[in-house]
Write an enzyme that holds these catalytic residues in place. Structure first.
Site, mmCIF file in Angstrom:
data_model
loop_
_atom_site.group_PDB
_atom_site.id
_atom_site.type_symbol
_atom_site.label_atom_id
_atom_site.label_comp_id
_atom_site.label_asym_id
_atom_site.label_seq_id
_atom_site.Cartn_x
_atom_site.Cartn_y
_atom_site.Cartn_z
ATOM 1 N N ASP A 251 19.051 45.754 30.786
ATOM 2 C CA ASP A 251 20.024 44.904 30.105
ATOM 3 C C ASP A 251 20.170 43.567 30.813
ATOM 4 O O ASP A 251 20.888 42.679 30.341
ATOM 5 C CB ASP A 251 21.377 45.607 29.957
ATOM 6 C CG ASP A 251 21.978 46.056 31.279
ATOM 7 O OD1 ASP A 251 21.367 45.812 32.334
ATOM 8 O OD2 ASP A 251 23.084 46.645 31.254
ATOM 9 N N SER A 252 19.448 43.386 31.920
ATOM 10 C CA SER A 252 19.326 42.067 32.543
ATOM 11 C C SER A 252 18.712 41.057 31.593
ATOM 12 O O SER A 252 18.767 39.846 31.842
ATOM 13 C CB SER A 252 18.490 42.155 33.821
ATOM 14 O OG SER A 252 17.301 42.898 33.602
ATOM 15 N N ASP B 116 17.613 50.541 29.147
ATOM 16 C CA ASP B 116 19.006 50.571 29.572
ATOM 17 C C ASP B 116 19.932 50.811 28.384
ATOM 18 O O ASP B 116 19.738 50.226 27.301
ATOM 19 C CB ASP B 116 19.401 49.231 30.196
ATOM 20 C CG ASP B 116 19.211 49.198 31.696
ATOM 21 O OD1 ASP B 116 18.897 50.248 32.292
ATOM 22 O OD2 ASP B 116 19.380 48.113 32.281
ATOM 23 N N GLU C 93 24.502 53.463 33.924
ATOM 24 C CA GLU C 93 25.145 53.187 35.198
ATOM 25 C C GLU C 93 26.330 54.117 35.416
ATOM 26 O O GLU C 93 26.946 54.593 34.467
ATOM 27 C CB GLU C 93 25.619 51.733 35.246
ATOM 28 C CG GLU C 93 24.497 50.717 35.174
ATOM 29 C CD GLU C 93 24.997 49.276 35.237
ATOM 30 O OE1 GLU C 93 26.212 49.076 35.493
ATOM 31 O OE2 GLU C 93 24.186 48.353 35.033
ATOM 32 N N GLU D 23 21.033 50.247 43.833
ATOM 33 C CA GLU D 23 21.015 48.785 43.814
ATOM 34 C C GLU D 23 22.045 48.199 44.763
ATOM 35 O O GLU D 23 23.208 48.599 44.776
ATOM 36 C CB GLU D 23 21.287 48.250 42.408
ATOM 37 C CG GLU D 23 21.294 46.718 42.365
ATOM 38 C CD GLU D 23 21.347 46.118 40.983
ATOM 39 O OE1 GLU D 23 21.356 44.872 40.884
ATOM 40 O OE2 GLU D 23 21.380 46.882 40.003
ATOM 41 N N LYS E 111 18.444 54.665 30.707
ATOM 42 C CA LYS E 111 19.120 54.501 31.994
ATOM 43 C C LYS E 111 20.573 54.153 31.746
ATOM 44 O O LYS E 111 20.881 53.357 30.851
ATOM 45 C CB LYS E 111 18.473 53.414 32.853
ATOM 46 C CG LYS E 111 19.146 53.258 34.236
ATOM 47 C CD LYS E 111 18.391 52.293 35.133
ATOM 48 C CE LYS E 111 18.660 50.844 34.789
ATOM 49 N NZ LYS E 111 20.092 50.455 34.998
#
Length: 285
Positions: free
Chosen positions: A62-63, A101, A133, A200, A131
């Protein structure tokens, strides 16, 4: 390796990947303590084509919110964005496992919400995994998805979707309480069933301890060379941005090369030396 064919509709030379077997979730999970896992982000078909032969994992991160769309953070990224870019990366690759993501707001409400959106991602993109978080708070969701056939990559430490709660992008785990929380988060999602775990922006000793204690492979980004693999944002690694996080090493200077090419192009257009004889069409004699 790739061969090239000419697309008759566009006259472009398109790389055609040599047929082969794509890496699987079990294959990467079994790399714990073995050969390091090479991972990079990818958001487009062409970048996927170029990166795929060298990577075990391509992450549609999602960056892309910041890298592609110029957004201030990953928070505004939508599920539609992730599905569209995920499908492009799958089309451009054949070797690496592709994971996508889950964007902010698409999984936190409940395991059921997470399953609906994760299944949509896998259906629309052809990717093999998602993925998400979060640590202990997301363990139930990781277990719910894993039990229903959706492979999950965990992500703890500096979690960009929580930037508002964290108060910025500083490295995590500087005090004992935060270090203990990160290790507990890592253990929780690993035990819940994630097959890879991204660490991270954490103090190195935390990454080393997490890698030692969790059963699944760890993927470091600003963590430690002792993780089971590494990932970077490709555009950072290639030198496309002037400012990058401290943990990035620039392996190229694409920004400089692109600027030089554009400057040369502008000079030839201004001088009317482009297009030349090799780039124009004339009637055949």
């Amino acid at each position: 390796m790739s061969t090239y064919t000419i697309d008759s509709s566009t006259s472009r030379a398109n790389p055609q990947p040599t047929p082969g077997k794509r890496l699987t979730v079990p294959a990467l999970r079994d790399r714990k303590g073995g050969a390091p896992i090479v991972a990079l982000t990818a958001y487009t078909m062409r970048f996927a084509q170029l990166l795929d032969p060298h990577c075990d994992l391509l992450l549609v991160g999602d960056s892309l919110g910041q890298v592609i769309y110029g957004l201030p953070s990953t928070v505004p990224v939508t599920l539609d964005m992730m599905c569209n870019h995920g499908a492009a990366v799958v089309r451009g690759s054949w070797h690496a496992l592709v994971a996508v993501d889950m964007p902010f707001g698409s999984y936190e409400e409940s395991p059921e919400q997470a399953f609906r959106n994760a299944s949509r991602i896998l259906k629309e993109t052809g990717a093999a995994a998602v993925k998400l978080e979060g640590g202990e708070a997301m363990a139930e969701t990781v277990a719910f998805l894993s039990a229903r056939g959706i492979p999950v990559i965990g992500h703890v430490g500096l979690t960009p979707q929580a930037v508002n709660a964290l108060g910025g992008y500083r490295a995590r785990g500087r005090d004992d309480a935060e270090a203990a929380k990160i290790l507990a988060d890592a253990r929780a999602v690993a035990e819940a069933g994630c097959f890879l775990l991204v660490l991270e922006g954490v103090m190195e000793e935390i990454a080393v301890e997490a890698t030692r204690t969790v059963a699944c492979p760890t993927i470091g980004i600003g963590a430690s060379a002792q993780c089971d693999g590494q990932i970077l944002v490709t555009e950072d690694m290639l030198g496309l941005f002037e400012r990058t996080p401290r943990f990035v090493r620039k392996f190229g200077d694409l920004a400089g090369e692109i600027s030089q090419a554009a400057e040369a192009y502008a000079a030839e257009v201004t001088a009317r030396s482009f297009p030349g004889e090799g780039q124009i069409y004339r009637p055949k004699a």
